[in-house]
Scaffold this motif. Structure first.
Motif, PDB file in Angstrom:
ATOM      1  N   ASN A   7      43.013  39.479  40.762  1.00 41.45           N
ATOM      2  CA  ASN A   7      43.761  38.279  40.370  1.00 41.45           C
ATOM      3  C   ASN A   7      43.589  37.132  41.372  1.00 41.45           C
ATOM      4  OD1 ASN A   7      44.594  39.671  38.114  1.00 41.45           O
ATOM      5  ND2 ASN A   7      46.513  40.324  39.052  1.00 41.45           N
ATOM      6  N   LYS A  70      35.223  41.062  40.671  1.00 45.48           N
ATOM      7  CA  LYS A  70      36.544  40.463  40.514  1.00 45.48           C
ATOM      8  C   LYS A  70      37.289  41.138  39.362  1.00 45.48           C
ATOM      9  CE  LYS A  70      35.398  36.296  42.846  1.00 45.48           C
ATOM     10  NZ  LYS A  70      34.642  37.028  43.795  1.00 45.48           N
ATOM     11  N   VAL A  72      40.694  41.200  36.989  1.00 41.59           N
ATOM     12  CA  VAL A  72      41.822  40.417  36.489  1.00 41.59           C
ATOM     13  C   VAL A  72      42.676  41.342  35.634  1.00 41.59           C
ATOM     14  CG1 VAL A  72      42.574  38.452  35.099  1.00 41.59           C
ATOM     15  CG2 VAL A  72      40.512  38.256  36.505  1.00 41.59           C
ATOM     16  N   GLY A  76      47.316  38.463  36.103  1.00 43.26           N
ATOM     17  CA  GLY A  76      46.445  37.400  36.601  1.00 43.26           C
ATOM     18  C   GLY A  76      45.863  36.519  35.515  1.00 43.26           C
TER      19      GLY A  76
END
Length: 166
Positions: A7, A70, A72, A76
């Motif tokens: 996030n 990354k 999420v 987020g």
């Protein structure tokens, strides 16, 4: 101490290398929006984005996630629930019990990013998440409403709890 990017921020945690990402998110990082459903990647309640790709976190060992990847989670997606998919879910009263819906929202968001105007077949292919309450028609309506830029879906009326119709 291990580190993953969640996030928008690096996060540190301690866990065995084979620990599923789901348990790190929930137990170590306190991100409980991602749900445990089946533990075998079948239901989709645990869906998160890994570099934008919907990923079933219940079977993804945390050790397989690289430092530049990354993640999420539903928390987020937007800090205040203002993401268009979240707004459509609310406007069309998509959830019934709601347990699977965080994973559904994450899968729908990835679909709409990849295909901004998905066909019914695209939606069927992408939305492999299981909803025990059977809200699939409302899920489809919400996805189409986002694709069309409104909270209305052509050809399907949804009656809200307050009696209004979308």
């Amino acid at each position: 101490m291990a580190r993953i990017h969640v996030n928008g921020a690096p996060r540190e945690f301690e866990a065995e290398p084979d620990t599923p990402l789901l348990w790190v998110l929930r137990e170590q990082l306190g991100l409980t929006g991602t749900k445990y459903g089946c533990g075998i990647a079948a239901c989709g309640a645990c869906t998160v984005h890994l570099d934008g790709v919907p990923t079933r976190s219940c079977v993804r060992p945390v050790s397989t996630i690289g430092p530049d990847e990354k993640i999420v989670t539903i928390e987020g997606l937007s800090p205040d629930g203002s993401h268009p998919v979240q707004k459509a879910w609310v406007a069309l009263d998509v959830p019934q019990c709601g347990y699977c819906q965080c994973g559904m929202v994450m899968a729908a968001t990835a679909l709409l990013k990849a295909k901004p105007n998905p066909t019914d077949a695209d939606i069927d292919d992408a939305m492999s998440n299981i909803c025990r309450c059977g809200t699939y028609n409302r899920v489809r309506a919400a996805i189409k409403s986002v694709a069309q830029g409104s909270t209305r879906n052509a050809g399907l009326q949804i009656q809200h709890r307050d009696g209004s119709v979308a």
